[in-house]
Design an enzyme around this catalytic site. Structure first.
Site, PDB file in Angstrom:
ATOM      1  CG  ASP A 106      -5.571   5.005  -4.925  1.00 45.53           C
ATOM      2  OD1 ASP A 106      -5.099   3.950  -4.425  1.00 45.53           O
ATOM      3  OD2 ASP A 106      -6.200   5.030  -5.999  1.00 45.53           O
TER       4      ASP A 106
ATOM      5  CG  LEU B 250      -6.837  18.255  13.015  1.00 44.33           C
ATOM      6  CD1 LEU B 250      -7.558  18.804  11.771  1.00 44.33           C
ATOM      7  CD2 LEU B 250      -5.405  17.887  12.631  1.00 44.33           C
TER       8      LEU B 250
ATOM      9  CG  HIS C 298       0.011  -0.478   2.386  1.00 42.07           C
ATOM     10  ND1 HIS C 298      -0.789   0.352   1.635  1.00 42.07           N
ATOM     11  CD2 HIS C 298      -0.255  -1.732   1.960  1.00 42.07           C
ATOM     12  CE1 HIS C 298      -1.508  -0.382   0.784  1.00 42.07           C
ATOM     13  NE2 HIS C 298      -1.198  -1.650   0.961  1.00 42.07           N
TER      14      HIS C 298
HETATM   15  C1  IPE Z   1      -4.097   3.068  -0.934  1.00 36.37           C
HETATM   16  O1  IPE Z   1      -3.075   2.628  -1.743  1.00 36.37           O
HETATM   17  C2  IPE Z   1      -3.977   2.600   0.476  1.00 36.37           C
HETATM   18  C3  IPE Z   1      -5.007   1.669   0.969  1.00 36.37           C
HETATM   19  C4  IPE Z   1      -6.063   1.250   0.331  1.00 36.37           C
HETATM   20  C5  IPE Z   1      -4.796   1.160   2.314  1.00 36.37           C
HETATM   21  P1  IPE Z   1      -3.297   1.384  -2.671  1.00 36.37           P
HETATM   22  O2  IPE Z   1      -2.917   0.164  -1.909  1.00 36.37           O
HETATM   23  O3  IPE Z   1      -4.674   1.366  -3.232  1.00 36.37           O
HETATM   24  O4  IPE Z   1      -2.238   1.634  -3.811  1.00 36.37           O
HETATM   25  P2  IPE Z   1      -2.374   1.311  -5.365  1.00 36.37           P
HETATM   26  O5  IPE Z   1      -3.620   2.006  -5.865  1.00 36.37           O
HETATM   27  O6  IPE Z   1      -2.455  -0.163  -5.523  1.00 36.37           O
HETATM   28  O7  IPE Z   1      -1.130   1.897  -5.951  1.00 36.37           O
HETATM   29 MG    MG Z   2      -5.529   1.996  -5.013  1.00 34.04          MG
END
Ligand code: IPE
Ligand code: MG
Length: 236
Positions: A2, A113, A19
């Site tokens: 996250d 793994l 991402h």
């Molecule tokens: C997590 O990061 C990645 C996915 C859900 C693909 P977020 O996209 O939830 O990032 P924040 O929480 O908005 O910073």
């Molecule tokens: Mg998030």
């Protein structure tokens, strides 16, 4: 995993930039797990609820998933890593489904793994899916009600065959499970860190494992039993 969106926003970039940066953190987490002998690593890449995000973000995530599958699978295979996608694969377009099936087939006999990527995954979905499978067996007369127990249920859950979940790490500062491995986390140790996922590097992974190693896991027993008796503590 996250915190990708916030990581990008802190840099005045679009969320999708985060991402993309998150993919590098995935590479280092996989490298760390492989090098330190972790048997199984499960990454929560895309939840069943993530479809509700803005269409552009969903489409970039799908594209990334597809690109990474294409670019990394050979390397995973070379490193004796078995790739498994857990989640409702039928929710993806047919091209992506084919790529997933090919990647899983290529790496199926690897054993150093197991890398599980949870995609279109939800812990409640996993439990319902296992229940449906048990009911199918029952309908065929292959299972009686008295045979329903943790073992037979566990055989239908997405992570069947893998070791018990020991450590669940959540980056990004929130203290919740968000529908991740609900069945599997019964006796897991939790580790929460403020670090946003793209900044989660091998040292931080090592720190989480070090923290885990200091904990006394009791599995319902008392601390004294664990310290003084020859009882093998186990989740089940
Ligand atoms: C997590 O990061 C990645 C996915 C859900 C693909 P977020 O996209 O939830 O990032 P924040 O929480 O908005 O910073
Ligand atoms: Mg998030």
């Amino acid at each position: 995993m996250d915190g990708n969106g916030r990581w990008a926003q802190q840099r005045n970039k679009r969320r999708t930039f985060g991402h993309k940066a998150g993919v590098d953190a995935v590479r280092s987490a996989v490298r760390y797990a492989r090098e330190t002998g972790i048997e199984s690593l499960t990454l929560f890449a895309f939840s069943s609820e993530n479809w509700k995000r803005p269409a552009e973000e969903v489409s970039v995530l799908m594209e990334l998933f597809s690109l990474v599958l294409k670019s990394e699978v050979k390397k995973l295979n070379k490193n004796d890593i078995r790739l498994k996608i857990i989640g409702d694969i039928s929710g993806f377009d047919s091209k992506l489904q084919k790529k997933i099936a090919d990647a899983e087939a290529l790496t199926a006999s690897n054993s150093a793994l197991t890398l599980n990527v949870a995609a279109n995954y939800g812990g409640r979905w996993d439990i319902i899916n296992a229940t449906k499978r048990l009911m199918t067996l029952a309908n065929k007369g292959e299972l009686n009600i008295d045979d329903v127990d943790e073992t037979s249920f566990g055989q239908q859950i997405s992570t069947y065959g893998l070791p018990e979940l020991d450590l669940l790490i959540r980056t990004g500062g929130d203290h919740r499970v968000s529908n991740f491995l609900l069945w599997q986390c019964a006796y897991a140790e939790f580790y929460f860190t403020e670090t946003l996922w793209p900044d989660f590097n091998e040292d931080m992974f090592a720190q989480a494992v070090e923290d885990f190693a200091q904990r006394q896991r009791r599995f319902g027993l008392t601390g004294e039993q664990i310290m003084t008796q020859d009882i093998e503590p186990k989740a089940c």
